[in-house]
Design an enzyme around this catalytic site. Structure first.
Site, mmCIF file in Angstrom:
data_model
loop_
_atom_site.group_PDB
_atom_site.id
_atom_site.type_symbol
_atom_site.label_atom_id
_atom_site.label_comp_id
_atom_site.label_asym_id
_atom_site.label_seq_id
_atom_site.Cartn_x
_atom_site.Cartn_y
_atom_site.Cartn_z
ATOM 1 N N ASP A 155 -4.053 38.452 23.570
ATOM 2 C CA ASP A 155 -5.274 37.683 23.408
ATOM 3 C C ASP A 155 -5.166 36.368 24.175
ATOM 4 O O ASP A 155 -4.361 36.247 25.107
ATOM 5 C CB ASP A 155 -5.570 37.440 21.925
ATOM 6 N N HIS A 228 -10.573 32.418 20.669
ATOM 7 C CA HIS A 228 -10.680 33.858 20.425
ATOM 8 C C HIS A 228 -9.411 34.431 19.807
ATOM 9 O O HIS A 228 -9.456 35.174 18.816
ATOM 10 C CB HIS A 228 -10.992 34.539 21.762
ATOM 11 N N SER A 574 -14.386 42.577 19.388
ATOM 12 C CA SER A 574 -13.143 41.805 19.301
ATOM 13 C C SER A 574 -12.820 41.444 17.861
ATOM 14 O O SER A 574 -11.661 41.257 17.501
ATOM 15 C CB SER A 574 -13.265 40.509 20.113
#
Length: 786
Positions: A155, A228, A574
């Site tokens: 990630d 994220h 995601s």
């Protein structure tokens, strides 16, 4: 002024608006992955890292002009589980290497992208299962909340100071762990602990492709600048943190990951896309990702969560870095979970297509953030938002963005989308601006209204978005409305000379029905690479999920947004991927003897296709959803702990599957010498779902189930719905088991029928179910006719 008719007439333009083509000249060096296959991996056992690197240099020396040039071109020597390397090569040099007998494939390292695609989601999963709290607690107790399991994430990094990653009260790091805590910008070994036990970052391929990293906007370390990676990490295994909420107090409650005591390892592979919109996308290079997977397997992870996907034409399996890495993970019984992508609802957009990967779609939970719009004609329109800002309690002038653009702006659909620099402050100041979704980030449209002096904005869905609303912490008062209501607002604006409106402040509403439904953005099947494998595999919460966030990233990720938060609400596959990764970690803890395929099977065959009203799952528009949307259904982790039967698959099965598709991964494995139905048809892979593409009259496939339930049990085909226009027979219809681990095979025979036949190339869906009176083992079927 743009009418609703004009609006609809321009919708087709959106199909082409987001296409980006990157063309690289074959005359110049670019990053290539050279994959050497499993045979070479087997013979290199016992070799040192220097020995392996020397062999890779030898390959490069055969195509480079000098030894020095060969050494300088090598970026990565994959040396733990994956056999191969990444290097700077010309197209001609790569072609020469690919012709060598020892080389399976040599392919460019493409940049993969992800776009933003949990105080409630895990509680909702329990509610959707109709479980009593004690049943859920029993499952978590048996799994010891995942404390013996290591989940690796590929990630954008992690914010280690978040309370979600506290190691308070956690025991020693598992002895099987062999990873490191790599130091870098604003990140040292002290940032790892008994919760975050490993951290690495990968930049070589990124910098070879894009140039040196801009460290004013990113950390050259595993620290997360974007947010994220912190969000996905805490969704998997965040500790229980009380009193968490988003900006303005939305979604207040206890934030916790699905496996609160699982150990986390971050492999940072995603970086800012130079010149791109930070609110929309980052980029992740395949060569960097393959290096990360190789290290993760060597470090000792049990589960890999990869919220990264591709867009456009999918690469074949031997040219797909994630697929190759996941294949090696499957051989080590490491579960790999990936996001399906955010390109829905367009068909055949699903990514991460390998059958040894669990591919996850996104669906909603039972929580809304209502913020209605009251129009001047007295009509109230439903809306949603998590923006903390409020308007005065009065009516404001309402204007459509297409009627407030700067002079000489073309009056097409983009004129109504509030793109950067498009609005005329003289026309917008003090008004509520009605904007359309489409091009550009949703939050960027609000920023444009603010720049132009607007008082607030209303964001209207296009028909493709339907009733799905991804809420945002906008930079000014604003709310979002579904596509039908967007058309109503546009009609109202066009019906009067002085339209007005006001926006009611938002609140948090729970126990909403129906839920879940499929998010419109969730990428859909059929599988564009191998239609005889059904994808996605499963769906999980991915719409409006609250989790931890980087404290240097604004909630909108817009450069001009100066707010900072510790938790944020975002949407995407995601977000659904780490939900399933957490469930896989818990199952791994409860059943350490299960293979990665068995864990995938348990999750899939126990999934549900009904919502909290007990009616079939729908898409965001309210239409009936199907296996190309949700795969086997919405996941139910506690049910998966006791599935009764599983469809297992071995590394050899995957090699046979690849043989059927004409792939060569392990040169020592001779497809022609293997007697297996898998060599004839990929449909025969022992997968929990069934897909048959372009069936010519009849088909017969085999499945094998393994008993993991009661030692002595008897299963019957309790229920079956054949795909429309196709008859299905199962033989035998009764399976008797005498012990745990026993395997039994059965056959499914398909025959096209004249009456009610689907059209050529179209798919029909059905399912079949095995049961022993307690366990229910359900598998979807998808069939198209030649």
């Amino acid at each position: 002024m743009m009418t609703a008719t004009h609006l609809l007439s321009f919708l087709l333009l959106l199909l082409f608006s987001l296409l980006v083509t990157v063309v690289s000249s074959g005359d110049h060096d670019q990053v290539y992955i050279v994959y050497l296959g499993e045979q070479q991996r087997q013979v290199q056992g016992g070799k040192t890292v220097l020995d392996i690197e020397h062999e890779h240099h030898s390959f490069l020396s055969s195509v480079k002009n000098s030894e020095e040039e060969a050494r300088g071109s090598l970026l990565y020597s994959y040396k733990n589980s994956i056999n191969g390397f990444a290097a700077l090569l010309t197209q001609e040099e790569a072609s020469k290497l690919s012709e060598m007998e020892e080389v399976v494939s040599a392919f460019p390292s493409h940049p993969n992208k992800w776009s933003l695609q949990t105080t409630r989601s895990w509680e909702f999963v329990d509610l959707a299962e109709s479980l009593q709290p004690q049943e859920t607690r029993d499952f978590l107790r048996k799994a010891k909340q995942g404390k013996s399991i290591v989940v690796g994430l590929l990630d954008s990094g992690i914010w280690p100071e978040s309370k979600s990653f506290s190691d308070q009260g956690m025991g020693p790091v598992p002895k099987s762990w062999r990873g490191i805590c790599q130091e870098g910008d604003s990140f040292n070994t002290s940032h790892c602990n008994r919760k975050l036990i490993g951290a690495r970052y990968y930049l070589k391929a990124y910098e070879a492709y894009y140039g040196h990293l801009n460290t004013t906007a990113e950390y050259r370390s595993a620290r997360d600048h974007d947010g994220h990676g912190t969000h996905t990490s805490s969704t998997v295994g965040g500790r229980r943190v009380r009193g968490v909420s988003a900006l303005g107090g939305f979604a207040k409650g206890v934030a916790a990951g699905g496996a609160p005591l699982v150990r986390l390892a971050m492999y940072k592979v995603c970086w800012p896309l130079p010149g791109g919109d930070p609110a929309l996308e980052n980029t992740c290079m395949e060569a960097d990702m393959l290096a990360a997977i190789d290290d993760a397997l060597g470090d000792g992870v049990d589960v890999l969560s990869i919220s990264i996907g591709t867009t456009g034409t999918p690469p074949k399996y031997t040219n797909d870095g994630i697929a190759l890495g996941a294949l090696h993970a499957a051989r080590r019984n490491v579960v790999v979970v990936c996001s399906a992508g955010n390109s829905g609802p367009t068909p055949a957009t699903v990514s991460n297509l390998a059958p040894w990967i669990i591919t996850v779609g996104a669906s909603s939970i039972d929580r809304l953030f209502p913020s209605p719009v009251l129009l001047g004609n007295g009509v109230q329109i439903k809306g949603q938002t998590v923006t903390p800002y409020k308007l005065k309690d009065k009516m404001y002038r309402l204007i459509f963005a297409a009627d407030a653009v700067v002079p000489e702006t073309p009056k097409n659909i983009t004129a109504g989308q509030c793109l950067r620099g498009s609005l005329d402050p003289k026309k917008v100041k003090g008004k509520i601006v009605f904007c359309l979704r489409g091009n550009g980030a949703r939050v960027g449209k609000g920023m444009e209204v603010k720049r132009a002096g607007g008082a607030a904005f209303i964001l209207g869905n296009l028909p493709a978005n339907g009733a799905e609303i991804s809420v945002d912490a906008n930079v000014l008062p604003g709310t979002s409305v579904i596509s039908d209501d967007a058309e109503s607002i546009l009609k109202y604006i066009n019906s009067t000379r002085r339209p007005t409106a006001k926006i009611v402040p938002a609140k948090t509403l729970l126990d909403v029905k129906p839920a879940p439904f499929m998010a419109a953005f969730s990428s859909a099947g059929p599988n564009p690479l191998e239609p005889n494998i059904l994808k996605p595999d499963i769906t999980a919460p991915g719409l409006n999920i609250l989790a931890a966030w980087s404290e240097v990233s604004p909630p909108t990720k817009l450069v001009d947004d100066h707010r900072r938060v510790k938790y944020n609400i975002i949407s995407g596959t995601s977000m659904s991927c780490p939900h399933v990764a957490a469930a896989a970690a818990l199952l791994k803890a409860v059943h350490p003897e299960w293979s990665a395929a068995a864990i995938r099977s348990a999750l899939m065959t126990t999934a549900t296709v009904k919502n909290n009203r007990g009616t079939p799952l729908t898409d965001a528009s309210g239409k009936l959803a199907g296996p190309f949307n949700y795969g086997s259904g919405h996941f139910r982790p506690a049910r998966a702990a006791d599935p009764g039967l599983v469809y297992d698959a071995s590394y050899r099965d995957y090699l046979l599957f690849l043989c059927a598709g004409g792939y060569r991964v392990d040169p020592s494995f001779k497809c022609s010498s293997q007697e297996s139905s898998l060599v004839v048809s990929p449909s025969n892979l022992n997968h929990p779902s069934v897909a048959i593409s372009n069936m010519n009259g009849t088909a017969r496939i085999k499945r094998t189930v393994t008993n993991v339930g009661n030692p002595k049990s008897e299963y019957f085909v309790e229920e079956m719905e054949a795909p429309g226009g196709v008859s299905v027979q199962i033989h035998p219809k009764r399976l008797v088991f005498s012990h745990v681990g026993q395997k039994k095979s059965f056959y499914l025979s398909f025959k096209a029928e004249g009456k009610g036949r689907v059209k050529k190339g179209e798919y029909a869906f059905g399912w079949y179910t095995w049961t022993d009176g307690f366990h229910v083992v359900r598998s979807p079927m998808a069939v198209s006719l030649a």
